[in-house]
Design a protein around this motif. Structure first.
Motif, PDB file in Angstrom:
ATOM      1  N   TYR A  28      26.520 -26.991 -31.334  1.00  0.00           N
ATOM      2  CA  TYR A  28      26.880 -26.259 -32.747  1.00  0.00           C
ATOM      3  C   TYR A  28      26.200 -24.963 -32.773  1.00  0.00           C
ATOM      4  CZ  TYR A  28      29.281 -30.290 -34.875  1.00  0.00           C
ATOM      5  OH  TYR A  28      30.149 -31.388 -34.848  1.00  0.00           O
ATOM      6  N   HIS A  29      24.725 -25.171 -32.505  1.00  0.00           N
ATOM      7  CA  HIS A  29      24.185 -23.707 -32.425  1.00  0.00           C
ATOM      8  C   HIS A  29      24.644 -22.719 -31.568  1.00  0.00           C
ATOM      9  CE1 HIS A  29      20.716 -26.383 -33.825  1.00  0.00           C
ATOM     10  NE2 HIS A  29      21.205 -26.075 -35.120  1.00  0.00           N
TER      11      HIS A  29
ATOM     12  N   LEU B  53      23.178 -18.835 -13.216  1.00  0.00           N
ATOM     13  CA  LEU B  53      21.757 -19.181 -13.932  1.00  0.00           C
ATOM     14  C   LEU B  53      21.006 -19.840 -13.074  1.00  0.00           C
ATOM     15  CD1 LEU B  53      21.785 -20.634 -17.474  1.00  0.00           C
ATOM     16  CD2 LEU B  53      20.184 -21.638 -15.422  1.00  0.00           C
TER      17      LEU B  53
ATOM     18  N   SER C 180      17.426 -31.935 -26.034  1.00  0.00           N
ATOM     19  CA  SER C 180      17.316 -33.493 -26.490  1.00  0.00           C
ATOM     20  C   SER C 180      18.187 -33.468 -27.709  1.00  0.00           C
ATOM     21  CB  SER C 180      16.201 -33.988 -26.893  1.00  0.00           C
ATOM     22  OG  SER C 180      15.461 -33.089 -27.747  1.00  0.00           O
ATOM     23  N   GLU C 181      18.927 -32.310 -28.168  1.00  0.00           N
ATOM     24  CA  GLU C 181      19.710 -32.263 -29.437  1.00  0.00           C
ATOM     25  C   GLU C 181      21.175 -32.377 -29.337  1.00  0.00           C
ATOM     26  OE1 GLU C 181      18.772 -31.840 -32.561  1.00  0.00           O
ATOM     27  OE2 GLU C 181      16.504 -31.916 -31.780  1.00  0.00           O
ATOM     28  N   GLY C 182      21.543 -32.801 -28.104  1.00  0.00           N
ATOM     29  CA  GLY C 182      22.793 -33.225 -28.181  1.00  0.00           C
ATOM     30  C   GLY C 182      24.109 -32.324 -28.653  1.00  0.00           C
ATOM     31  N   ASN C 183      24.575 -32.955 -29.455  1.00  0.00           N
ATOM     32  CA  ASN C 183      25.855 -31.896 -30.412  1.00  0.00           C
ATOM     33  C   ASN C 183      25.210 -30.969 -30.948  1.00  0.00           C
ATOM     34  OD1 ASN C 183      27.461 -34.198 -28.867  1.00  0.00           O
ATOM     35  ND2 ASN C 183      28.323 -34.653 -31.088  1.00  0.00           N
ATOM     36  N   LEU C 184      24.105 -31.024 -31.709  1.00  0.00           N
ATOM     37  CA  LEU C 184      23.514 -30.033 -32.421  1.00  0.00           C
ATOM     38  C   LEU C 184      23.298 -28.850 -31.633  1.00  0.00           C
ATOM     39  CD1 LEU C 184      20.940 -31.918 -34.535  1.00  0.00           C
ATOM     40  CD2 LEU C 184      23.292 -31.084 -35.106  1.00  0.00           C
TER      41      LEU C 184
ATOM     42  N   MET D  31      24.906 -30.225 -40.579  1.00  0.00           N
ATOM     43  CA  MET D  31      25.539 -30.976 -39.405  1.00  0.00           C
ATOM     44  C   MET D  31      25.019 -32.477 -39.655  1.00  0.00           C
ATOM     45  SD  MET D  31      24.497 -27.989 -36.742  1.00  0.00           S
ATOM     46  CE  MET D  31      23.408 -26.998 -37.928  1.00  0.00           C
TER      47      MET D  31
ATOM     48  N   ASN E 271      21.233 -22.081 -21.523  1.00  0.00           N
ATOM     49  CA  ASN E 271      22.214 -22.332 -20.387  1.00  0.00           C
ATOM     50  C   ASN E 271      23.288 -21.447 -20.608  1.00  0.00           C
ATOM     51  OD1 ASN E 271      24.078 -22.866 -22.681  1.00  0.00           O
ATOM     52  ND2 ASN E 271      23.046 -24.778 -23.111  1.00  0.00           N
TER      53      ASN E 271
ATOM     54  N   ARG F 274      24.190 -41.118 -33.315  1.00  0.00           N
ATOM     55  CA  ARG F 274      23.966 -41.345 -31.771  1.00  0.00           C
ATOM     56  C   ARG F 274      24.050 -42.440 -31.469  1.00  0.00           C
ATOM     57  NH1 ARG F 274      22.090 -37.531 -27.616  1.00  0.00           N
ATOM     58  NH2 ARG F 274      20.511 -38.670 -26.412  1.00  0.00           N
TER      59      ARG F 274
ATOM     60  N   HIS G   6      27.500 -22.238 -30.642  1.00  0.00           N
ATOM     61  CA  HIS G   6      28.952 -21.659 -31.028  1.00  0.00           C
ATOM     62  C   HIS G   6      28.613 -20.891 -32.384  1.00  0.00           C
ATOM     63  CE1 HIS G   6      33.194 -22.898 -32.091  1.00  0.00           C
ATOM     64  NE2 HIS G   6      33.181 -21.539 -32.070  1.00  0.00           N
ATOM     65  N   ILE G   7      27.920 -21.260 -33.194  1.00  0.00           N
ATOM     66  CA  ILE G   7      27.660 -20.494 -34.377  1.00  0.00           C
ATOM     67  C   ILE G   7      27.003 -19.004 -33.892  1.00  0.00           C
ATOM     68  CG2 ILE G   7      26.184 -20.289 -36.441  1.00  0.00           C
ATOM     69  CD1 ILE G   7      26.576 -23.005 -36.927  1.00  0.00           C
TER      70      ILE G   7
ATOM     71  N   TYR H 121      21.631 -38.737 -38.005  1.00  0.00           N
ATOM     72  CA  TYR H 121      21.043 -37.393 -38.336  1.00  0.00           C
ATOM     73  C   TYR H 121      21.903 -36.278 -39.192  1.00  0.00           C
ATOM     74  CZ  TYR H 121      23.890 -35.903 -34.400  1.00  0.00           C
ATOM     75  OH  TYR H 121      25.281 -35.691 -33.702  1.00  0.00           O
TER      76      TYR H 121
ATOM     77  N   ALA I 282      12.880 -34.174 -23.838  1.00  0.00           N
ATOM     78  CA  ALA I 282      13.670 -33.672 -22.741  1.00  0.00           C
ATOM     79  C   ALA I 282      14.180 -32.061 -23.260  1.00  0.00           C
ATOM     80  CB  ALA I 282      15.199 -34.354 -22.842  1.00  0.00           C
ATOM     81  N   LEU I 283      14.269 -31.404 -22.235  1.00  0.00           N
ATOM     82  CA  LEU I 283      14.441 -29.872 -22.534  1.00  0.00           C
ATOM     83  C   LEU I 283      15.551 -29.658 -23.434  1.00  0.00           C
ATOM     84  CD1 LEU I 283      13.273 -28.719 -19.180  1.00  0.00           C
ATOM     85  CD2 LEU I 283      12.273 -28.156 -21.182  1.00  0.00           C
TER      86      LEU I 283
ATOM     87  N   ASP J 237      27.702 -39.580 -28.937  1.00  0.00           N
ATOM     88  CA  ASP J 237      27.535 -39.019 -30.209  1.00  0.00           C
ATOM     89  C   ASP J 237      28.546 -38.217 -30.833  1.00  0.00           C
ATOM     90  OD1 ASP J 237      25.827 -37.128 -31.640  1.00  0.00           O
ATOM     91  OD2 ASP J 237      24.927 -36.174 -29.965  1.00  0.00           O
TER      92      ASP J 237
ATOM     93  N   LYS K  98       8.340 -27.466 -24.224  1.00  0.00           N
ATOM     94  CA  LYS K  98       8.254 -28.789 -25.175  1.00  0.00           C
ATOM     95  C   LYS K  98       7.024 -29.243 -25.172  1.00  0.00           C
ATOM     96  CE  LYS K  98      12.302 -30.262 -27.150  1.00  0.00           C
ATOM     97  NZ  LYS K  98      13.041 -31.490 -26.795  1.00  0.00           N
TER      98      LYS K  98
ATOM     99  N   SER L  70      29.714 -36.255 -34.426  1.00  0.00           N
ATOM    100  CA  SER L  70      29.170 -35.541 -35.466  1.00  0.00           C
ATOM    101  C   SER L  70      30.240 -34.737 -36.181  1.00  0.00           C
ATOM    102  CB  SER L  70      27.961 -34.668 -34.822  1.00  0.00           C
ATOM    103  OG  SER L  70      28.553 -33.796 -33.718  1.00  0.00           O
TER     104      SER L  70
END
Lengths: 71, 472
Positions: free
Chosen positions: A46-47, B266, A39-43, B465, A62, B469, A49-50, B429, A36-37, B65, B331, B67
């Motif tokens: 986080y990225h 976008l 696929s990292e969900g919550n991560l 982090m 996005n 999930r 936001h940082i 994770y 999935a383009l 999910d 990907k 975290s």
């Protein structure tokens, strides 16, 4: 300038899109969650936001960014 | 759209033939040789427990999910803890309902914008007395400040001192709660619509967002065109009011709250190029109008000969900003691994141009474990009004800010992720990253003492982090 380049690139890609791709029965690998383009969900959040709070540029993958007073 | 692993039998044979034909005919930037490694010959049957081969969520599925982020900057600067909970419900009719909840706690210190000096620096300001216990009143570097009530008023004098040759920092403590929800549904088998609403609340900042999007599949779903519109309304409520541009730090602030409105669009296209390769190109355009300065950030006014600080003024930024960026993401399934490769070019009307490149490789170690090293490079040029200081006696420019986020710098992120199968359909994770900004530490022709001081205030941060999930 960037808009013209994108427009030209986009039209070129779209013109070629009709000739590439896979058949429905060839989607086994593409159907995986790992492909999935985003696929990292919550991560991913986080990225975003940082980097939004520490850098001048934002957006692209996005329309994220904003939503806080951190920048 | 529910996609499944190719099974055995006639369909699979047909798939092999078609895959072979497509390999011969595909004009894929010379990458067709790489197709051989994933021709389907070695594809196993559906393995539910294989993390890397788990299919995307299908109908009648919940995905949870949960975290938490631990973030720490070196030099006793910002520390953050950020738990996030996200849930997605994939309905039988193809609709997807999603919700996301975030809670931040931030503590530490951040540069106040002043340059270092060869002498101790004392920063005096007028603050609203009722808020002095919770906001900028002291520095981590100096070990504390003082607040003195001004009798008969709602204000107090705040003062803190920063040692010589030290980057001036101001301490802070804040919380943020954010929540958003979204709904996505199929208007017809090839067209998906989505709407979303969000809100973020801090003690001195509130933001509301809304978005609407449409995505259309073409060419047997090999091509997807998407368009989304985003609206954002921000309300800035600085603890001591909104300072006027270039207002002196040691003065009473008369301004109240201020707002900012952002409109963005976008447009994107994603394209399946081969069984192992999907690519995406996005163009993002957004415009913001309203208050975009940092209400706590100042700029030093220095002596033109000695470079010594003479005064401190609140910064000034344009009230309008237009951003545009183009993003290219990929990907790629390379054998048993999955690579994520992307590049972004960014430009805005403040004069910042930026290039970002990211690459990661998800590598299975057996069926229930994978590792994912990652690297990110970032470069930006400075905003055209960025300056480390203002020179006393020169006419004030229209705008000036010493915010390092508007300066010229590079940043490198190095990290890695480990994912492991837990329970029947869950993944635990952990990801760790080092983020380091680098840039010029001195300025050519800086007056007097400033030529020998480190003016760069970029960050080095470590973040961890971790999350769980679950799919049910």
């Amino acid at each position: 300038m960037i808009r013209k380049v994108i427009l030209a690139l986009g039209l070129t890609l779209l013109g070629g899109c009709a000739h590439v791709g896979v058949k429905p029965w060839q989607r086994d690998i593409l159907a995986r969650n790992a492909m999935a383009l985003d696929s990292e969900g919550n991560l991913s959040g986080y990225h975003d936001h940082i980097y939004f709070s520490k850098e001048g540029a934002t957006g692209g993958r996005n329309a994220s960014g904003g939503g806080c007073g951190c920048n | 759209m529910q996609l499944i692993e190719t099974g055995a039998g006639p369909v699979r044979k047909l798939g092999r033939i078609a895959a072979g034909l497509s390999m011969l005919s595909a004009n894929l930037l010379g990458a067709s040789a790489a197709l051989a490694q994933d021709s389907g010959e070695d594809e196993p049957q559906v393995v539910v427990h294989d993390l890397m081969k788990e299919p995307a969520p299908g109908p009648n599925t919940y995905v949870y999910d949960s975290s938490i982020l631990f973030y720490k900057e070196s030099g006793s600067r910002v520390q953050a803890v950020e738990p996030v909970f996200n849930v997605q419900n994939y309905l039988a009719n193809g609709s997807i309902i999603s919700g996301n909840f975030t809670f931040d706690t931030l503590t530490g210190a951040t540069p106040n914008g002043a340059t270092p000096s060869t002498s101790d620096q004392t920063f005096n300001s007028i603050v609203r007395e009722k808020t002095t216990s919770t906001q900028v009143t002291s520095t981590g570097a100096s070990g504390g400040g003082t607040v003195t009530t001004i009798p008969g008023t709602a204000y107090a004098k705040s003062s803190y001192t920063v040692p010589a040759r030290t980057l001036p920092l101001a301490s802070f403590h804040d919380h943020r709660f954010a929540g958003n929800g979204g709904l996505s549904w199929l208007a017809n088998p090839d067209t998906r619509l989505n709407v979303g609403l969000g809100a973020s609340v801090e003690r001195d900042y509130t933001s509301f967002t809304a978005n609407f999007g449409i995505a259309r599949d073409l060419n047997q779903k090999n091509t997807t065109l998407s368009l989304s519109v985003n609206l954002e309304e921000d309300i800035s409520r600085p603890y001591n009011g909104t300072p006027s541009p270039f207002q002196e730090l040691n003065s009473q602030i008369g301004g109240g709250n201020d707002t900012k409105a952002t409109y963005g669009v976008l447009a994107g296209v994603s394209q399946t190029l081969a069984r192992f390769w999907i690519t995406q190109v996005n163009f993002n355009l957004s415009g913001s109008k309203g208050y975009q300065a940092d209400p706590y950030r100042i700029v030093s006014v220095v002596d033109p000969v000695s470079g010594a600080p003479l005064d401190y003024l609140f910064e000034s930024r344009p009230r309008s900003r237009t951003r545009e960026s183009v993003y290219w993401g990929n990907k790629l399934a390379l054998g048993p691994t999955v690579a994520d490769v992307s590049v972004r070019y960014y430009h805005d009307t403040w004069g910042i141009n930026s290039l970002t490149a990211e690459v990661s490789e998800q590598i299975p170690l057996g069926g229930s474990l994978y590792i994912k090293p990652l690297y990110r490079y970032y470069h930006q040029t400075a905003a055209n009004f960025f300056t480390y200081y203002l020179v006393n006696g020169n006419a004030l420019p229209a705008y000036a800010s010493s915010d390092s986020r508007l300066s010229r710098f590079n940043a490198n992120t190095i990290g890695g992720k480990i994912g492991v199968r837990v329970f029947k359909t869950g993944e635990f994770y952990v990801e760790g990253e080092s983020y380091r900004q680098t840039g010029a530490h001195t300025v050519a022709n800086a007056p007097g003492q400033l030529s020998g001081l480190d003016l760069f205030s970029g960050v080095h941060a470590i973040s961890v982090m971790t999350g769980l999930r679950l799919r049910m």
